[in-house]
Design a protein around this motif. Structure first.
Motif, PDB file in Angstrom:
ATOM      1  N   LEU A  76       5.017   4.451   3.763  1.00 21.81           N
ATOM      2  CA  LEU A  76       4.180   5.557   4.641  1.00 21.81           C
ATOM      3  C   LEU A  76       5.363   6.800   4.603  1.00 21.81           C
ATOM      4  CD1 LEU A  76       2.009   6.072   6.715  1.00 21.81           C
ATOM      5  CD2 LEU A  76       3.671   5.175   8.347  1.00 21.81           C
ATOM      6  N   ASP A  77       4.290   7.750   3.984  1.00 16.73           N
ATOM      7  CA  ASP A  77       4.964   9.115   4.305  1.00 16.73           C
ATOM      8  C   ASP A  77       4.484   9.670   5.473  1.00 16.73           C
ATOM      9  OD1 ASP A  77       5.835  11.845   3.870  1.00 16.73           O
ATOM     10  OD2 ASP A  77       4.340  12.399   2.416  1.00 16.73           O
ATOM     11  N   LEU A  78       5.189  10.581   6.204  1.00 12.09           N
ATOM     12  CA  LEU A  78       4.982  11.183   7.330  1.00 12.09           C
ATOM     13  C   LEU A  78       4.013  12.537   7.435  1.00 12.09           C
ATOM     14  CD1 LEU A  78       7.926  10.506   9.774  1.00 12.09           C
ATOM     15  CD2 LEU A  78       6.053   9.145   9.380  1.00 12.09           C
ATOM     16  N   TYR A  79       4.044  13.262   6.302  1.00 14.52           N
ATOM     17  CA  TYR A  79       3.403  14.453   5.939  1.00 14.52           C
ATOM     18  C   TYR A  79       2.273  14.016   5.130  1.00 14.52           C
ATOM     19  CZ  TYR A  79       6.917  17.951   6.903  1.00 14.52           C
ATOM     20  OH  TYR A  79       8.202  18.617   7.409  1.00 14.52           O
ATOM     21  N   LEU A  80       1.008  13.924   6.004  1.00 12.22           N
ATOM     22  CA  LEU A  80      -0.378  13.793   5.565  1.00 12.22           C
ATOM     23  C   LEU A  80      -1.187  14.934   5.984  1.00 12.22           C
ATOM     24  CD1 LEU A  80      -0.426  10.149   6.321  1.00 12.22           C
ATOM     25  CD2 LEU A  80       0.147  10.903   4.055  1.00 12.22           C
ATOM     26  N   PRO A  81      -2.262  15.345   4.969  1.00  8.28           N
ATOM     27  CA  PRO A  81      -3.014  16.523   5.226  1.00  8.28           C
ATOM     28  C   PRO A  81      -3.616  16.465   6.638  1.00  8.28           C
ATOM     29  CG  PRO A  81      -3.926  15.071   3.273  1.00  8.28           C
ATOM     30  CD  PRO A  81      -2.613  14.699   3.788  1.00  8.28           C
ATOM     31  N   ASP A  82      -4.242  15.268   6.837  1.00  9.11           N
ATOM     32  CA  ASP A  82      -5.304  15.064   8.070  1.00  9.11           C
ATOM     33  C   ASP A  82      -4.763  14.487   9.172  1.00  9.11           C
ATOM     34  OD1 ASP A  82      -4.824  12.847   6.898  1.00  9.11           O
ATOM     35  OD2 ASP A  82      -6.811  12.007   7.456  1.00  9.11           O
ATOM     36  N   ASP A  83      -3.453  14.210   9.301  1.00  7.71           N
ATOM     37  CA  ASP A  83      -2.727  13.367  10.590  1.00  7.71           C
ATOM     38  C   ASP A  83      -1.527  13.352   9.950  1.00  7.71           C
ATOM     39  OD1 ASP A  83      -2.327  12.611  12.868  1.00  7.71           O
ATOM     40  OD2 ASP A  83      -4.122  11.365  13.166  1.00  7.71           O
ATOM     41  N   ALA A  90      -3.075   5.603  -1.079  1.00  3.99           N
ATOM     42  CA  ALA A  90      -3.834   6.362  -0.106  1.00  3.99           C
ATOM     43  C   ALA A  90      -2.993   7.888  -0.119  1.00  3.99           C
ATOM     44  CB  ALA A  90      -3.986   6.018   1.086  1.00  3.99           C
ATOM     45  N   HIS A  91      -3.915   8.945  -0.059  1.00  2.00           N
ATOM     46  CA  HIS A  91      -3.218  10.000   0.025  1.00  2.00           C
ATOM     47  C   HIS A  91      -3.398  11.037   1.277  1.00  2.00           C
ATOM     48  CE1 HIS A  91      -2.395   9.849  -4.179  1.00  2.00           C
ATOM     49  NE2 HIS A  91      -3.535   9.670  -4.404  1.00  2.00           N
ATOM     50  N   THR A  92      -4.301  10.382   2.313  1.00  2.00           N
ATOM     51  CA  THR A  92      -4.696  10.772   3.791  1.00  2.00           C
ATOM     52  C   THR A  92      -4.437   9.628   4.714  1.00  2.00           C
ATOM     53  OG1 THR A  92      -7.100  10.232   3.802  1.00  2.00           O
ATOM     54  CG2 THR A  92      -6.019  12.487   2.750  1.00  2.00           C
ATOM     55  N   ALA A  93      -4.098  10.193   5.885  1.00  2.00           N
ATOM     56  CA  ALA A  93      -4.106   9.191   6.974  1.00  2.00           C
ATOM     57  C   ALA A  93      -5.418   8.295   7.055  1.00  2.00           C
ATOM     58  CB  ALA A  93      -3.960  10.082   8.286  1.00  2.00           C
ATOM     59  N   ALA A  94      -6.720   9.129   7.050  1.00  2.00           N
ATOM     60  CA  ALA A  94      -7.870   8.285   7.156  1.00  2.00           C
ATOM     61  C   ALA A  94      -7.965   7.277   6.254  1.00  2.00           C
ATOM     62  CB  ALA A  94      -8.892   9.327   7.159  1.00  2.00           C
ATOM     63  N   ASP A  95      -7.459   7.722   4.922  1.00  2.00           N
ATOM     64  CA  ASP A  95      -7.866   6.782   3.927  1.00  2.00           C
ATOM     65  C   ASP A  95      -6.624   5.509   3.982  1.00  2.00           C
ATOM     66  OD1 ASP A  95      -9.702   7.986   2.713  1.00  2.00           O
ATOM     67  OD2 ASP A  95      -8.456   9.142   1.079  1.00  2.00           O
ATOM     68  N   LEU A 139       0.824  -1.194   0.020  1.00  2.00           N
ATOM     69  CA  LEU A 139       0.057  -0.033  -0.097  1.00  2.00           C
ATOM     70  C   LEU A 139       0.843   1.159   0.100  1.00  2.00           C
ATOM     71  CD1 LEU A 139      -2.937   1.250   0.246  1.00  2.00           C
ATOM     72  CD2 LEU A 139      -2.530   1.251   2.688  1.00  2.00           C
ATOM     73  N   VAL A 140       0.806   2.059  -1.020  1.00  2.00           N
ATOM     74  CA  VAL A 140       1.559   3.438  -1.093  1.00  2.00           C
ATOM     75  C   VAL A 140       0.624   4.436  -0.305  1.00  2.00           C
ATOM     76  CG1 VAL A 140       2.617   4.958  -2.782  1.00  2.00           C
ATOM     77  CG2 VAL A 140       2.698   2.803  -3.077  1.00  2.00           C
ATOM     78  N   VAL A 141       1.365   4.983   0.561  1.00  2.00           N
ATOM     79  CA  VAL A 141       0.743   6.194   1.269  1.00  2.00           C
ATOM     80  C   VAL A 141       1.311   7.482   0.989  1.00  2.00           C
ATOM     81  CG1 VAL A 141      -0.268   7.060   3.504  1.00  2.00           C
ATOM     82  CG2 VAL A 141      -0.424   4.745   2.774  1.00  2.00           C
ATOM     83  N   ASP A 142       1.183   8.566   0.344  1.00  2.00           N
ATOM     84  CA  ASP A 142       1.865   9.772   0.087  1.00  2.00           C
ATOM     85  C   ASP A 142       0.717  10.895  -0.180  1.00  2.00           C
ATOM     86  OD1 ASP A 142       3.753  11.937  -0.917  1.00  2.00           O
ATOM     87  OD2 ASP A 142       5.026  10.153  -0.336  1.00  2.00           O
ATOM     88  N   ASP A 143       0.940  12.056   0.240  1.00  2.00           N
ATOM     89  CA  ASP A 143       0.061  12.997  -0.183  1.00  2.00           C
ATOM     90  C   ASP A 143       0.115  13.805  -1.334  1.00  2.00           C
ATOM     91  OD1 ASP A 143       2.541  14.282   0.820  1.00  2.00           O
ATOM     92  OD2 ASP A 143       1.204  16.157   1.283  1.00  2.00           O
ATOM     93  N   VAL A 151      -0.597   7.142  12.245  1.00  2.00           N
ATOM     94  CA  VAL A 151      -1.130   5.966  11.436  1.00  2.00           C
ATOM     95  C   VAL A 151      -0.432   4.796  11.768  1.00  2.00           C
ATOM     96  CG1 VAL A 151      -1.214   4.896   9.086  1.00  2.00           C
ATOM     97  CG2 VAL A 151      -1.826   7.100   9.363  1.00  2.00           C
ATOM     98  N   LEU A 152       1.003   4.802  11.912  1.00  2.00           N
ATOM     99  CA  LEU A 152       1.639   3.473  12.530  1.00  2.00           C
ATOM    100  C   LEU A 152       1.229   3.301  13.724  1.00  2.00           C
ATOM    101  CD1 LEU A 152       5.616   3.422  11.902  1.00  2.00           C
ATOM    102  CD2 LEU A 152       4.347   2.456  13.790  1.00  2.00           C
ATOM    103  N   ARG A 153       0.912   4.055  14.689  1.00  2.00           N
ATOM    104  CA  ARG A 153       0.751   3.558  16.149  1.00  2.00           C
ATOM    105  C   ARG A 153      -0.581   3.108  15.978  1.00  2.00           C
ATOM    106  NH1 ARG A 153       3.062   9.368  18.871  1.00  2.00           N
ATOM    107  NH2 ARG A 153       5.336   8.440  19.094  1.00  2.00           N
ATOM    108  N   ARG A 154      -1.501   3.598  15.247  1.00  2.00           N
ATOM    109  CA  ARG A 154      -2.884   3.080  15.490  1.00  2.00           C
ATOM    110  C   ARG A 154      -2.971   1.784  14.996  1.00  2.00           C
ATOM    111  NH1 ARG A 154      -7.407   7.563  13.272  1.00  2.00           N
ATOM    112  NH2 ARG A 154      -8.535   5.872  13.903  1.00  2.00           N
ATOM    113  N   GLN A 155      -2.198   1.633  13.872  1.00  2.00           N
ATOM    114  CA  GLN A 155      -2.179   0.320  13.385  1.00  2.00           C
ATOM    115  C   GLN A 155      -1.547  -0.880  14.338  1.00  2.00           C
ATOM    116  OE1 GLN A 155      -3.694  -1.058  10.708  1.00  2.00           O
ATOM    117  NE2 GLN A 155      -2.989  -3.044  10.982  1.00  2.00           N
ATOM    118  N   ARG A 156      -0.520  -0.335  15.029  1.00  2.00           N
ATOM    119  CA  ARG A 156       0.321  -1.362  16.058  1.00  2.00           C
ATOM    120  C   ARG A 156      -0.483  -1.209  17.496  1.00  2.00           C
ATOM    121  NH1 ARG A 156       3.202  -3.737  12.307  1.00  2.00           N
ATOM    122  NH2 ARG A 156       5.035  -2.803  12.044  1.00  2.00           N
TER     123      ARG A 156
END
Length: 255
Positions: A70-77, A50-55, A22-26, A82-87
């Motif tokens: 996982l990019d760390l710069y996301l518009p909503d969080d 995905a382009h946002t933390a929620a997505d 899964l590619v996550v970058d804004d 994201v990493l902590r919530r998944q863990r």
């Protein structure tokens, strides 16, 4: 008429499942570049972008990827969130997922948070796409070795698995006298080969001397990305053959 004899062919083992990413970058352009790189690698497939933390959280639950870029710069969080919530304990029984952080964030607290959160590596933008490819290939080899290690690991197994994910693009990671450019040339030649190669084969394909080719091939073996196999003929010394151990291409992999 006598019945013809038929020797059944040996069963071919099914290829290992592809590593879902899964590619996550804004940044849409950056996400596209990373997606194209992942798709170009044998053994990998992009399951979503995905382009946002929620997505990102939604897609992880829906698509169950093996690895998240996982990019760390996301518009909503933040990506760390994201990493902590998944863990978090509430997700303890969910599909396990690994994270490779890809970001321009250089703050040491963020680096520490990513490591504490279980990220397998932290790549700082900007970087050449070869650096990302290198980390993905290392991740694939580590997964293959963990799958073949059984339930108990020796210290050697642990050292090799943790060593596979260390940064490899820095100059100091190469033995004295070896250069990053030639190392990438040799690695690329072995990676793209349809089967194993000898030092002479690599020399002819790259233009470097046989001795030089062998030095780089031995380095790739010591680095865990290639394997030396001996081919014994009818007479004479056995021939040294080198096989790439990157993402599964359908060839047998080292256990």
């Amino acid at each position: 008429m006598s019945a013809s004899t038929h020797t059944p062919s040996q069963p071919v083992p099914p290829p290992a499942p592809r590593i879902g990413v899964l590619v996550v970058d804004d940044d849409v352009r950056v996400a596209r570049n990373h997606r194209e790189l992942v798709q170009s690698l044998p053994g990998f497939t992009v399951v979503g972008v995905a382009h946002t933390a929620a997505d990102a959280l939604t897609e992880m639950a829906r698509l169950r990827p093996d690895l998240v870029l996982l990019d760390l710069y996301l518009p909503d969080d933040t990506g760390i969130s994201v990493l902590r919530r998944q863990r978090s304990p509430e997700n303890a029984g969910h599909h396990p997922v690994d994270f490779l952080v890809i970001t321009a964030v250089r703050d040491i607290d963020q680096v520490r948070a990513a490591l504490h959160g279980g990220a397998v590596h932290y790549l700082l933008k900007p970087f050449p796409l070869t650096a990302l490819r290198d980390q993905l290939e290392r991740f694939a080899v580590a997964r293959q070795r963990m799958a073949g290690a059984g339930q108990a690991a020796s210290q050697r197994d642990v050292d090799r698995l943790f060593g596979l994910m260390r940064p490899s693009t820095a100059t100091q990671s190469l033995p004295k006298g070896l250069t990053a450019a030639t190392s990438e040339l040799i690695a690329g030649t072995l990676r793209e080969a349809d089967g194993d190669l000898s030092a002479v084969d690599v020399s002819e394909r790259t233009g470097v001397s046989r001795v030089t080719a062998r030095r780089y091939l031995e380095h790739l073996c010591a680095d865990g990305r290639a394997e030396l196999r001996m081919r014994y003929g009818s007479a004479g010394r056995p021939e040294h053959r080198y096989t790439w151990l990157g993402p599964n291409t359908g060839r047998p992999q080292a256990g």
